[in-house]
Design a protein around this motif. Structure first.
Motif, PDB file in Angstrom:
ATOM      1  N   LEU A 244       0.833  -1.206   0.000  1.00  0.00           N
ATOM      2  CA  LEU A 244       0.000   0.000   0.000  1.00  0.00           C
ATOM      3  C   LEU A 244       0.866   1.254   0.000  1.00  0.00           C
ATOM      4  O   LEU A 244       0.569   2.230  -0.703  1.00  0.00           O
ATOM      5  CB  LEU A 244      -0.922   0.005   1.221  1.00  0.00           C
ATOM      6  N   ALA A 245       1.947   1.220   0.784  1.00  0.00           N
ATOM      7  CA  ALA A 245       2.821   2.391   0.858  1.00  0.00           C
ATOM      8  C   ALA A 245       3.658   2.547  -0.401  1.00  0.00           C
ATOM      9  O   ALA A 245       3.777   3.645  -0.957  1.00  0.00           O
ATOM     10  CB  ALA A 245       3.728   2.279   2.084  1.00  0.00           C
ATOM     11  N   GLN A 246       4.228   1.449  -0.876  1.00  0.00           N
ATOM     12  CA  GLN A 246       5.134   1.531  -2.012  1.00  0.00           C
ATOM     13  C   GLN A 246       4.411   1.849  -3.313  1.00  0.00           C
ATOM     14  O   GLN A 246       4.959   2.520  -4.189  1.00  0.00           O
ATOM     15  CB  GLN A 246       5.885   0.202  -2.166  1.00  0.00           C
ATOM     16  N   LEU A 247       3.185   1.362  -3.442  1.00  0.00           N
ATOM     17  CA  LEU A 247       2.438   1.565  -4.685  1.00  0.00           C
ATOM     18  C   LEU A 247       1.552   2.805  -4.628  1.00  0.00           C
ATOM     19  O   LEU A 247       0.803   3.076  -5.549  1.00  0.00           O
ATOM     20  CB  LEU A 247       1.591   0.323  -4.993  1.00  0.00           C
ATOM     21  N   HIS A 248       1.671   3.574  -3.516  1.00  0.00           N
ATOM     22  CA  HIS A 248       0.936   4.840  -3.369  1.00  0.00           C
ATOM     23  C   HIS A 248      -0.562   4.652  -3.630  1.00  0.00           C
ATOM     24  O   HIS A 248      -1.177   5.392  -4.406  1.00  0.00           O
ATOM     25  CB  HIS A 248       1.516   5.898  -4.306  1.00  0.00           C
ATOM     26  N   THR A 249      -1.124   3.646  -2.986  1.00  0.00           N
ATOM     27  CA  THR A 249      -2.541   3.338  -3.159  1.00  0.00           C
ATOM     28  C   THR A 249      -3.405   4.466  -2.593  1.00  0.00           C
ATOM     29  O   THR A 249      -3.167   4.919  -1.474  1.00  0.00           O
ATOM     30  CB  THR A 249      -2.882   2.024  -2.435  1.00  0.00           C
ATOM     31  N   PRO A 250      -4.409   4.946  -3.348  1.00  0.00           N
ATOM     32  CA  PRO A 250      -5.289   6.002  -2.839  1.00  0.00           C
ATOM     33  C   PRO A 250      -5.985   5.574  -1.552  1.00  0.00           C
ATOM     34  O   PRO A 250      -6.242   4.374  -1.354  1.00  0.00           O
ATOM     35  CB  PRO A 250      -6.300   6.193  -3.980  1.00  0.00           C
ATOM     36  N   PRO A 251      -6.302   6.513  -0.657  1.00  0.00           N
ATOM     37  CA  PRO A 251      -6.887   6.174   0.651  1.00  0.00           C
ATOM     38  C   PRO A 251      -8.136   5.314   0.565  1.00  0.00           C
ATOM     39  O   PRO A 251      -8.291   4.353   1.325  1.00  0.00           O
ATOM     40  CB  PRO A 251      -7.193   7.544   1.260  1.00  0.00           C
TER      41      PRO A 251
END
Length: 312
Positions: A244-251
């Motif tokens: 989630l952090a590395q792929l910059h997943t939207p909130p």
């Protein structure tokens, strides 16, 4: 225009940002007249309170005082804008334009917060880098284990062989990162791990995206097979927060991914209970279902992970 008081959460955030005890910060005026409109006195009280707060942050905030020597041009620009807004607010207040002054002071507060976030406290930043190093290292090793597990079961041996050099590169990068971390340079270590993470994620996508893996390894007992699937489930779960952090997943997408994780945990608890009762047939089905939820969580995050099928 109805002027509302500052929320306690904002005041606390400013206190934490400034490094000044919350009790020392001036409370912001919230009084309103009975008719719902702010009186001239309450407007002036709000202006006075916010003027003191902004001045206190500009003059005494450790976060703000770091900015001039930080070398961060964006932070310096925001700070200059905050200072200018504060000065303009004083002028507006002197001419009786309290509402305009309050608007400028609110803008100054936002700019101070934004500027300070660009220049974090070195000790706090170092601590965050150390935590991130541990998380990334664990996630990459979990990815490696899943890769080896998948490649052993893949019919595409040529593809597995082609990806073997990447696996060796990752090992080298992990070793280099460990050396940097041992020397106290966690920031550079994390840069190595960021690159390694991208390679491993790409490898898993390549080997898993085009096929559904059937886990048909031979186990001595149903209990052994269950423990294998339980460990695989845990490995997938370790990957979710880092993905989630590395792929910059939207909130909003991250929230859906987290719901899949919670559902997996619930199913895993059920599977453990079934295994404790020696009902390994159902326990295996349940733990595979739980792992399927984690695979969905990773797909939502942006990583391609196919469903695993239980042996019939």
């Amino acid at each position: 225009m109805k002027m509302k008081g500052e929320k306690p959460a904002l005041l606390l955030a400013l206190a934490l940002l400034s490094g000044i005890p919350a009790a020392s910060l001036p409370m912001l005026a919230t009084a309103e007249s009975a008719g719902g409109q702010p009186s001239a006195g309450s407007l002036q009280a709000t202006v006075d309170s916010k003027m003191r707060l902004v001045k206190l942050l500009l003059d005494r905030s450790p976060a703000v005082l770091r900015i001039p020597d930080s070398g961060n041009a964006q932070a310096k620009g925001l700070l200059a804008e905050a200072q200018a807004a504060y000065q303009r607010a004083g002028g507006e207040a002197q001419t009786g334009r309290q509402a305009a002054a309050i608007k400028l002071l609110d803008e100054a507060l936002r700019q101070i917060v934004a500027a300070s976030r660009l220049v974090p406290d070195p000790a706090q930043a170092a601590a965050q880098e150390r935590v991130r190093y541990v998380q990334l290292s664990e996630a990459i090793r979990a990815f490696q284990a899943l890769y080896r597990n998948a490649s052993r079961r893949s019919a595409n041996n040529a593809q597995a062989a082609a990806l073997a050099p990447d696996l060796e590169r990752i090992g080298t990068m992990l070793d280099k990162a460990a050396g940097l971390a041992s020397a106290g340079n966690h920031r550079e270590a994390n840069r190595q791990l960021d690159d390694a993470y991208k390679i491993v994620a790409s490898m898993l996508n390549k080997i898993l995206a085009s096929e559904t893996i059937v886990y048909d390894a031979k186990f001595a007992t149903p209990a052994d097979e269950f423990q294998h699937e339980l460990a695989r489930n845990r490995g997938y779960e370790e990957l979710v927060p880092i993905a989630l952090a590395q792929l910059h997943t939207p909130p909003e997408t991250a929230a859906l991914s987290e719901r899949y994780v919670q559902q997996s945990r619930q199913l895993r608890d059920v599977a453990r209970q079934q295994a404790a009762g020696n009902d390994y047939s159902n326990a295996l089905k349940t733990i595979l279902d739980a792992t399927g939820h984690l695979q969905r969580a990773l797909r939502v995050a942006g990583l391609v992970v196919p469903q695993a099928e239980a042996k019939q």
